[in-house]
Scaffold this motif. Sequence first.
Motif, PDB file in Angstrom:
ATOM      1  N   GLY A 144       0.852  -1.201   0.000  1.00 48.73           N
ATOM      2  CA  GLY A 144       0.000   0.000   0.000  1.00 48.73           C
ATOM      3  C   GLY A 144       0.884   1.245   0.000  1.00 48.73           C
ATOM      4  N   ASP A 145       0.368   2.327   0.562  1.00 45.45           N
ATOM      5  CA  ASP A 145       1.178   3.552   0.648  1.00 45.45           C
ATOM      6  C   ASP A 145       2.096   3.438   1.852  1.00 45.45           C
ATOM      7  OD1 ASP A 145      -0.025   4.815  -1.533  1.00 45.45           O
ATOM      8  OD2 ASP A 145      -1.746   5.383  -0.280  1.00 45.45           O
ATOM      9  N   VAL A 146       3.392   3.546   1.608  1.00 45.95           N
ATOM     10  CA  VAL A 146       4.354   3.428   2.717  1.00 45.95           C
ATOM     11  C   VAL A 146       4.302   4.702   3.556  1.00 45.95           C
ATOM     12  CG1 VAL A 146       6.764   3.145   3.359  1.00 45.95           C
ATOM     13  CG2 VAL A 146       5.857   1.938   1.350  1.00 45.95           C
ATOM     14  N   PHE A 147       4.115   4.542   4.865  1.00 41.08           N
ATOM     15  CA  PHE A 147       4.142   5.726   5.736  1.00 41.08           C
ATOM     16  C   PHE A 147       5.329   5.720   6.695  1.00 41.08           C
ATOM     17  CE2 PHE A 147       2.547   3.424   9.370  1.00 41.08           C
ATOM     18  CZ  PHE A 147       1.687   2.461   8.836  1.00 41.08           C
ATOM     19  N   HIS A 148       6.058   4.572   6.747  1.00 43.66           N
ATOM     20  CA  HIS A 148       7.236   4.549   7.629  1.00 43.66           C
ATOM     21  C   HIS A 148       8.251   3.550   7.094  1.00 43.66           C
ATOM     22  CE1 HIS A 148       9.497   5.091  11.311  1.00 43.66           C
ATOM     23  NE2 HIS A 148       9.620   3.775  11.406  1.00 43.66           N
ATOM     24  N   VAL A 149       9.518   3.963   7.078  1.00 42.32           N
ATOM     25  CA  VAL A 149      10.583   3.052   6.634  1.00 42.32           C
ATOM     26  C   VAL A 149      11.759   3.142   7.606  1.00 42.32           C
ATOM     27  CG1 VAL A 149      11.438   4.814   4.994  1.00 42.32           C
ATOM     28  CG2 VAL A 149      12.112   2.431   4.700  1.00 42.32           C
ATOM     29  N   GLU A 150      12.348   1.980   7.894  1.00 42.01           N
ATOM     30  CA  GLU A 150      13.547   1.948   8.753  1.00 42.01           C
ATOM     31  C   GLU A 150      14.657   1.251   7.992  1.00 42.01           C
ATOM     32  OE1 GLU A 150      12.719   0.643  12.754  1.00 42.01           O
ATOM     33  OE2 GLU A 150      10.846   1.797  12.804  1.00 42.01           O
ATOM     34  N   SER A 151      15.831   1.870   7.961  1.00 40.61           N
ATOM     35  CA  SER A 151      16.978   1.343   7.213  1.00 40.61           C
ATOM     36  C   SER A 151      18.181   1.317   8.142  1.00 40.61           C
ATOM     37  CB  SER A 151      17.234   2.268   6.012  1.00 40.61           C
ATOM     38  OG  SER A 151      18.479   1.979   5.411  1.00 40.61           O
ATOM     39  N   ARG A 152      18.766   0.142   8.285  1.00 40.05           N
ATOM     40  CA  ARG A 152      19.873   0.000   9.252  1.00 40.05           C
ATOM     41  C   ARG A 152      21.005  -0.852   8.709  1.00 40.05           C
ATOM     42  NH1 ARG A 152      15.323  -0.396  12.455  1.00 40.05           N
ATOM     43  NH2 ARG A 152      15.352   1.060  14.208  1.00 40.05           N
ATOM     44  N   VAL A 153      22.219  -0.520   9.123  1.00 42.36           N
ATOM     45  CA  VAL A 153      23.338  -1.463   9.024  1.00 42.36           C
ATOM     46  C   VAL A 153      24.020  -1.474  10.390  1.00 42.36           C
ATOM     47  CG1 VAL A 153      23.735  -1.299   6.540  1.00 42.36           C
ATOM     48  CG2 VAL A 153      24.909   0.290   8.052  1.00 42.36           C
ATOM     49  N   GLN A 154      24.319  -2.679  10.851  1.00 41.07           N
ATOM     50  CA  GLN A 154      24.881  -2.809  12.192  1.00 41.07           C
ATOM     51  C   GLN A 154      25.962  -3.883  12.209  1.00 41.07           C
ATOM     52  OE1 GLN A 154      21.096  -3.450  14.286  1.00 41.07           O
ATOM     53  NE2 GLN A 154      21.155  -1.302  14.874  1.00 41.07           N
TER      54      GLN A 154
END
Length: 352
Positions: A144-154
């Motif tokens: 659907g319509d994206v309202f939140h995104v989280e992008s990580r490198v650890q």
Amino acid sequence: ANKSVYNLVIVGYGGMGSYHGQLIEKVPALEVTGVYDIVDYRMELAGQHGYHAYESMGAVLSDENVDIVLIATPNDVHKELSIQALRAGKHVICEKPVTINSADLLDIVKVAEETGQTFTVHQNRRWDEDFLIIRDMFEKRAVGDVFHVESRVQGANGIPGDWRQLKAYGGGMLLDWGVHLLDQLLLLTDSKIESVHAQLSTILDTEVDDGFTTTIRFKDGLTAVVEVGTTNYVKLPRWYVKGTEGTAIIQDWDLSGEIVTRNTEVEKVEPKPIQAGRGLTKTMAPPSEESTIRKSIEPIQNPPEEFYVNFLSVIEGSAQSAVPNEQVHRVLVLIETIFEAAEKDAVIHKEF
Ligand code: NAD
């Protein structure tokens, strides 16, 4: 005039410089003809590889057979070397982060415009498969319509024991990894940024940040969390995406993960309470199996030589750059805003 093969010299033959050498072998129209590095041992290695070892930067620049200079030195000298090469009539590929601040990039771009040479930053993670899948998900509205995104490198190995630990060389994880993740993020939406908040971490007691967390709000309502860590013995997922119709997760570069969406064919099923800890909950019960659709993450084609092929087309005037300098500049402005937000521990409201 267009050439059938362009000659490229790598300046800074360390980890990344030698990796470029390997990648360029797959590009028929591009040949690494030489290398320049300030360290003798690196020059010996280049020689063993069959590359001509130039005795000075001046010797690279005055060699008329050199069409392209690729700069893969530590960050502090990218600007000076790029400008020298452009002024000598070479096209330039420069490693990321192109410069330590946004004003320095504008100085380089000005020289590129004056000399008519092509200047492009190696933002290679625009071709990372995990990122291309996420971008496709945004475009095709897979959740659907994206309202939140989280992008990580650890990671758990700290900052490598080189110039990356030192401020004078443009070290620190915001400039090193942040520049990739933020570049990717800004390609996911056409919307402007509205506000930025951030914390830098210095758990390792280095003079630069060993990680950071930033929250970015876009004008269209999308929120993003971008996080880099070097002291994480257990990792959070590489991507976590929430949309109006579902949620997607990509755990790692191996593309493990899934997309879970609402099954629109089925009437909403009222959740049954589950026992959770010492209590009961309906709110936190998992969605019923019959009302959800689970899909695995599908691979996407992304040949590793696309960056160089595009660069050659730009030189020949037959394509637009896949990494426009204005976009690189916006990422550097965002990095500066993150440094400011962290320093003030405040939300910075600024439209850009
Ligand atoms: P590195 O320390 O392994 O290599 C840097 C090399 O540059 C060394 O051999 C050093 O002797 C040489 N050098 C330093 N100053 C020089 C100068 N004035 N002239 C010529 N040579 C000089 O570092 P690295 O990990 O290869 O990183 C190099 C650059 O590549 C950095 O800007 C880094 O951010 C970037 N990088 C990009 C990626 C990517 O995926 N795009 C990955 C790693 C590194």
